[in-house]
Design a protein around this motif. Sequence first.
Motif, mmCIF file in Angstrom:
data_model
loop_
_atom_site.group_PDB
_atom_site.id
_atom_site.type_symbol
_atom_site.label_atom_id
_atom_site.label_comp_id
_atom_site.label_asym_id
_atom_site.label_seq_id
_atom_site.Cartn_x
_atom_site.Cartn_y
_atom_site.Cartn_z
ATOM 1 N N LYS A 278 0.831 -1.213 0.000
ATOM 2 C CA LYS A 278 0.000 0.000 0.000
ATOM 3 C C LYS A 278 0.868 1.267 0.000
ATOM 4 C CE LYS A 278 -4.067 -2.184 2.016
ATOM 5 N NZ LYS A 278 -5.163 -2.117 2.992
ATOM 6 N N GLN A 279 1.993 1.158 -0.689
ATOM 7 C CA GLN A 279 2.910 2.276 -0.833
ATOM 8 C C GLN A 279 2.840 2.828 -2.252
ATOM 9 O OE1 GLN A 279 4.946 3.549 1.760
ATOM 10 N NE2 GLN A 279 3.608 2.202 2.944
ATOM 11 N N VAL A 280 3.120 4.127 -2.373
ATOM 12 C CA VAL A 280 3.183 4.787 -3.677
ATOM 13 C C VAL A 280 4.637 5.122 -3.978
ATOM 14 C CG1 VAL A 280 2.450 6.766 -5.056
ATOM 15 C CG2 VAL A 280 0.859 5.748 -3.400
ATOM 16 N N GLN A 281 5.117 4.673 -5.125
ATOM 17 C CA GLN A 281 6.482 4.940 -5.567
ATOM 18 C C GLN A 281 6.443 5.977 -6.696
ATOM 19 O OE1 GLN A 281 8.878 3.462 -3.858
ATOM 20 N NE2 GLN A 281 7.509 2.061 -2.759
ATOM 21 N N ASP A 282 7.502 6.777 -6.778
ATOM 22 C CA ASP A 282 7.543 7.873 -7.738
ATOM 23 C C ASP A 282 8.830 7.796 -8.550
ATOM 24 O OD1 ASP A 282 7.480 10.226 -9.141
ATOM 25 O OD2 ASP A 282 7.260 11.535 -7.409
ATOM 26 N N LEU A 283 8.695 7.824 -9.876
ATOM 27 C CA LEU A 283 9.845 7.830 -10.755
ATOM 28 C C LEU A 283 9.826 9.117 -11.574
ATOM 29 C CD1 LEU A 283 12.092 5.724 -11.143
ATOM 30 C CD2 LEU A 283 10.904 4.966 -13.212
ATOM 31 N N SER A 284 10.896 9.915 -11.442
ATOM 32 C CA SER A 284 10.976 11.208 -12.120
ATOM 33 C C SER A 284 11.921 11.125 -13.302
ATOM 34 C CB SER A 284 11.463 12.295 -11.148
ATOM 35 O OG SER A 284 11.724 13.511 -11.834
ATOM 36 N N GLY A 285 11.364 11.216 -14.501
ATOM 37 C CA GLY A 285 12.173 11.185 -15.713
ATOM 38 C C GLY A 285 12.316 12.560 -16.315
ATOM 39 N N SER A 286 12.788 13.499 -15.545
ATOM 40 C CA SER A 286 12.957 14.872 -16.017
ATOM 41 C C SER A 286 14.376 15.071 -16.524
ATOM 42 C CB SER A 286 12.671 15.860 -14.880
ATOM 43 O OG SER A 286 12.905 17.190 -15.301
ATOM 44 N N GLY A 287 14.518 15.521 -17.773
ATOM 45 C CA GLY A 287 15.831 15.792 -18.332
ATOM 46 C C GLY A 287 16.414 17.085 -17.787
ATOM 47 N N ARG A 288 17.724 17.210 -17.860
ATOM 48 C CA ARG A 288 18.420 18.378 -17.329
ATOM 49 C C ARG A 288 19.026 19.220 -18.448
ATOM 50 N NH1 ARG A 288 18.575 14.139 -13.962
ATOM 51 N NH2 ARG A 288 18.497 14.455 -11.711
ATOM 52 N N SER A 289 19.360 20.450 -18.120
ATOM 53 C CA SER A 289 19.981 21.354 -19.078
ATOM 54 C C SER A 289 21.438 20.967 -19.309
ATOM 55 C CB SER A 289 19.901 22.791 -18.549
ATOM 56 O OG SER A 289 20.571 22.888 -17.302
ATOM 57 N N ASP B 119 26.856 15.217 -20.805
ATOM 58 C CA ASP B 119 25.485 15.519 -20.374
ATOM 59 C C ASP B 119 24.604 14.290 -20.496
ATOM 60 O OD1 ASP B 119 25.946 18.271 -19.810
ATOM 61 O OD2 ASP B 119 25.811 18.738 -21.945
ATOM 62 N N LEU B 120 24.761 13.558 -21.581
ATOM 63 C CA LEU B 120 23.967 12.350 -21.782
ATOM 64 C C LEU B 120 24.407 11.238 -20.834
ATOM 65 C CD1 LEU B 120 23.738 12.205 -25.693
ATOM 66 C CD2 LEU B 120 21.994 12.975 -24.087
ATOM 67 N N LYS B 121 25.700 11.026 -20.713
ATOM 68 C CA LYS B 121 26.219 9.948 -19.867
ATOM 69 C C LYS B 121 25.847 10.135 -18.397
ATOM 70 C CE LYS B 121 30.474 8.671 -20.519
ATOM 71 N NZ LYS B 121 31.945 8.748 -20.754
ATOM 72 N N SER B 122 25.747 11.392 -17.973
ATOM 73 C CA SER B 122 25.477 11.662 -16.555
ATOM 74 C C SER B 122 23.991 11.678 -16.215
ATOM 75 C CB SER B 122 26.085 13.017 -16.157
ATOM 76 O OG SER B 122 25.478 14.075 -16.887
ATOM 77 N N HIS B 123 23.132 11.468 -17.210
ATOM 78 C CA HIS B 123 21.694 11.523 -16.932
ATOM 79 C C HIS B 123 21.265 10.409 -15.973
ATOM 80 C CE1 HIS B 123 17.401 11.922 -17.274
ATOM 81 N NE2 HIS B 123 17.328 10.635 -17.571
ATOM 82 N N VAL B 124 20.400 10.773 -15.039
ATOM 83 C CA VAL B 124 19.872 9.826 -14.059
ATOM 84 C C VAL B 124 18.363 9.997 -13.964
ATOM 85 C CG1 VAL B 124 19.857 9.112 -11.636
ATOM 86 C CG2 VAL B 124 22.004 9.829 -12.698
ATOM 87 N N THR B 125 17.640 8.891 -14.058
ATOM 88 C CA THR B 125 16.210 8.895 -13.745
ATOM 89 C C THR B 125 16.060 8.636 -12.258
ATOM 90 O OG1 THR B 125 15.543 8.152 -15.949
ATOM 91 C CG2 THR B 125 14.008 7.745 -14.148
ATOM 92 N N ASP B 126 15.393 9.532 -11.561
ATOM 93 C CA ASP B 126 15.381 9.509 -10.099
ATOM 94 C C ASP B 126 14.178 8.787 -9.517
ATOM 95 O OD1 ASP B 126 17.738 11.252 -9.698
ATOM 96 O OD2 ASP B 126 16.481 12.738 -10.683
ATOM 97 N N GLU B 127 14.441 7.871 -8.592
ATOM 98 C CA GLU B 127 13.374 7.306 -7.770
ATOM 99 C C GLU B 127 13.258 8.197 -6.540
ATOM 100 O OE1 GLU B 127 11.955 3.010 -5.904
ATOM 101 O OE2 GLU B 127 14.078 3.444 -6.143
#
Length: 494
Positions: free
Chosen positions: A111-122, A213-221
């Motif tokens: 009964k937990q809600v998980q959040d995945l943020s796929g926001s790109g960076r400048s 910039d591409l190599k350092s991209h991280v999708t955040d939980e």
Amino acid sequence: MDSTLQTCEAGTCHTRVEPCGPARLEFAPAVQLLQGKGQEATKESIGYSCAVLSRAGNVIGKSTITAYILKNGGNTVDAAVAIAAALNVTELCSTGVGGACFCLYYDVNTKQVQDLSGSGRSPGALTTELLRESFNETKPLPPFNAHNITVPSTTASWGKAVFLYGNKKFPGYMLQLFQELAKSDKKRFYEGCVAEVIIETVQRNGGLMDLEDLKSHVTDEIKPIFTNYKDVNVWGIPPNGQEITALIVLHILDNFNIKDMGHNTADYLHVLIKGLKLSFSVTFWFCADRDKVPVPTKELLSKTYAKGCLELINLQRKVFFLRLLLWIISVGKRVSVRLGIVLKLSTVSKFKRTVTKTGASDKHNKGNLLPVGSDTVYFTVVDAQSNACSFIISNSMGFDIGLEPVGFVFVFLNRGSNFSLSPSHLNCLATRKRPYHMIIPALATAADTGDLLCSFGVMGGFMQPQGHVQDVSALEIEREYKLKERKNELPKVP
């Protein structure tokens, strides 16, 4: 199958997207999945507005391919990623691997809600100082300038979603593809030949994005934010996403008896509009990358702050046009009303005092208002056990910036146009920073039991917080009706 949206037991998705024809795309795993099963990949099979209802689970959104995933052991996240991939073929104008996505996942066991943020960076080399000679807060970058391209985040988000939340025992091409993507640390897209073409295209058009910039991209939980509204917990993504706008409004509305006001009455609309004006004015200041700047999320979502906002809402001063508008609608006239986020100077002064009194800083000016974009797809998947995935994915402005890497059919996201160029603004452009993001998935759970009530979302740029508030208000009315229905006070609705 009829393409009309339907209501599933766990909730509804309010989307209306016209069918669009299939399009060419080299990265099309969903098409390969269908062809591998002897089916033709057409818009009827993978990409139109529909509701798929079955014993295995319910899909509200835009694709029937998810029915196959659910029936063959995949879970809601597997199905959501499948539909996202399918839409790369059928709706390039609204979504693609060059875009961004966010998802909320509800696990019925915990009964937990998980959040995945796929926001790109400048890009790391892009700063306001570099742009100062030609652009500033009064003369922002044109929306289709290559400097507005943020790192494409969709591909990494798909892989991480399946890796974290997908059914590890689910067989099939889709799982193999995206788990391989996750295991390879995104090298196929972010470090290999695709990355090289991306960088060449961006730089050839004046942008500064590089391979690092591409190599350092991280999708955040990340930890989602929520608020309690009349015994319902409403969940969303934190800043840099604008869900906080909707949650602030719900805090304000929680001080009023909405049911007694009546749906879409002058009183209700007055409170809703005033709440949205106040909430947007503060989130235009504070909706920013929390890894780069301090964002007072806890203070803004406090009951104390909401009560401070009540000083600016006076039911005795209803705007006359609301009564006039309701009368015109009642006689069948068509009216187009556009809500502007504009505050009078006297209101701004009062508002700043309220912000200060309730703990949030007022030292940051608004800077330039953000451009409007609404080219997005939203879908939600709920399985037979009531696990749910609320998923939203977007390009931004139609075909985004209008550039595509040579040899690949996807376009670059221009969400960097949402940055402010005012140096004192929290959402000011900075190195590898995430911009104010409009696309927001949502979930609602029962505050007492944690059970899933609704997985929902809307599309439409800055309208999305307003749509979420109206959805939750409607949910409140529906729950009240169901309660009375159980008590035999109302006839049962078929």
